[in-house]
Design a protein around this motif. Structure first.
Motif, short mmCIF file in Angstrom:
data_model
loop_
_atom_site.label_atom_id
_atom_site.label_comp_id
_atom_site.label_asym_id
_atom_site.label_seq_id
_atom_site.Cartn_x
_atom_site.Cartn_y
_atom_site.Cartn_z
N LYS A 27 41.20 2.43 -19.97
CA LYS A 27 42.48 1.73 -19.92
C LYS A 27 42.85 1.34 -18.50
CE LYS A 27 44.41 3.71 -24.10
NZ LYS A 27 45.41 4.63 -24.67
N SER A 28 42.38 2.10 -17.52
CA SER A 28 42.74 1.80 -16.13
C SER A 28 41.89 0.67 -15.54
CB SER A 28 42.59 3.06 -15.27
OG SER A 28 41.23 3.39 -15.10
N ILE A 29 40.78 0.31 -16.18
CA ILE A 29 39.90 -0.74 -15.66
C ILE A 29 40.44 -2.11 -16.05
CG2 ILE A 29 37.59 -1.74 -15.79
CD1 ILE A 29 36.53 1.07 -16.36
N ASN A 30 40.51 -3.01 -15.08
CA ASN A 30 40.90 -4.39 -15.34
C ASN A 30 39.64 -5.18 -15.69
OD1 ASN A 30 41.83 -6.98 -15.41
ND2 ASN A 30 42.76 -6.95 -13.39
N TRP A 31 39.46 -5.48 -16.96
CA TRP A 31 38.24 -6.13 -17.42
C TRP A 31 38.23 -7.62 -17.15
CZ3 TRP A 31 34.36 -3.08 -18.28
CH2 TRP A 31 34.60 -1.78 -18.70
N LYS A 32 39.34 -8.18 -16.69
CA LYS A 32 39.42 -9.62 -16.42
C LYS A 32 38.93 -9.96 -15.01
CE LYS A 32 41.58 -10.68 -20.26
NZ LYS A 32 40.93 -11.35 -21.32
N GLU A 33 38.79 -8.97 -14.14
CA GLU A 33 38.36 -9.22 -12.77
C GLU A 33 37.10 -8.44 -12.46
OE1 GLU A 33 41.36 -8.54 -9.86
OE2 GLU A 33 42.88 -9.63 -10.99
N ASP A 85 34.57 -6.83 -9.20
CA ASP A 85 34.67 -6.33 -7.83
C ASP A 85 34.08 -7.33 -6.84
OD1 ASP A 85 35.77 -4.05 -8.95
OD2 ASP A 85 33.87 -2.96 -8.97
N LYS A 134 30.70 -5.32 -11.19
CA LYS A 134 31.87 -4.57 -11.63
C LYS A 134 31.50 -3.10 -11.61
CE LYS A 134 35.96 -4.18 -13.51
NZ LYS A 134 37.16 -4.64 -12.85
N ARG A 135 32.13 -2.35 -10.72
CA ARG A 135 31.88 -0.91 -10.58
C ARG A 135 30.41 -0.61 -10.31
NH1 ARG A 135 35.64 3.19 -12.64
NH2 ARG A 135 37.62 2.21 -12.29
N THR A 173 29.41 -13.33 -16.06
CA THR A 173 30.63 -14.04 -15.72
C THR A 173 30.54 -15.48 -16.19
OG1 THR A 173 29.74 -14.49 -13.52
CG2 THR A 173 31.30 -12.70 -13.69
#
Length: 167
Positions: free
Chosen positions: A35-41, A43, A140-141, A147
């Motif tokens: 829930k804390s991960i922003n999947w729209k952006e 890194d 991402k991470r 993308t």
């Protein structure tokens, strides 16, 4: 003294529960993290070698988009799309960069695209948009991810010649 020792004994038994800590389950921790991960952006955005040396994230992203648009335009300059379809000056191209650095191009046509043959335009684009330089996928991470983005590709530049007026 007996009462004091009994009281002390009961107090020790009762206080043991304060030392026990509730350990959250793996599922709860995983759900909280997801829930804390922003999947729209991401890194790090996808990148080409020319943009790798730029440190700032926004400038690197802008460099990548400009390079991609420039590469697509260069590959389409040698084609006759502008001659075949003079009313077609810009195409929106959906670019997908996969985690394995593969690229897929899909032209996005407007709803009223009956003025030109979308299948023919698509086949010309697919034939021309090959042999791109290596593109590093988005991160991402620490993991490469897929993308997608849409680039406007200008097929013909408008001739805007300035008139020089001599006094």
């Amino acid at each position: 003294m007996k009462q004091f020792s009994l009281f002390l004994f009961v107090l020790l038994l009762h206080s043991c529960q304060y030392f026990e800590k509730q350990i959250p389950s793996e599922k709860e921790l995983l759900q909280k993290e997801l829930k804390s991960i922003n999947w729209k952006e991401v890194d790090e955005f996808p990148s080409v070698a020319d943009c790798e040396k730029i440190a700032e994230k926004k400038l690197r992203q802008q460099c990548f988009f400009e390079k991609m648009a420039q590469l697509i335009q260069e590959k389409l300059d040698v084609d006759s799309l502008a001659v075949l379809y003079p009313q077609l000056d810009t195409i929106q191209v959906k670019v997908t960069v996969f985690p394995n650095a593969a690229i897929k191009f899909e032209p996005q046509f407007p709803q009223d695209a009956i003025a030109y043959d979308t299948i023919k335009v698509d086949s010309i684009l697919q034939a021309r948009l090959i042999d791109f330089p290596k593109i590093n996928p988005a991160i991402k991470r620490g993991v490469p991810v897929k993308t997608q983005f849409i680039l406007p590709v200008i097929l013909k530049e408008k001739n805007t010649k300035k008139k020089i007026i001599k006094p």
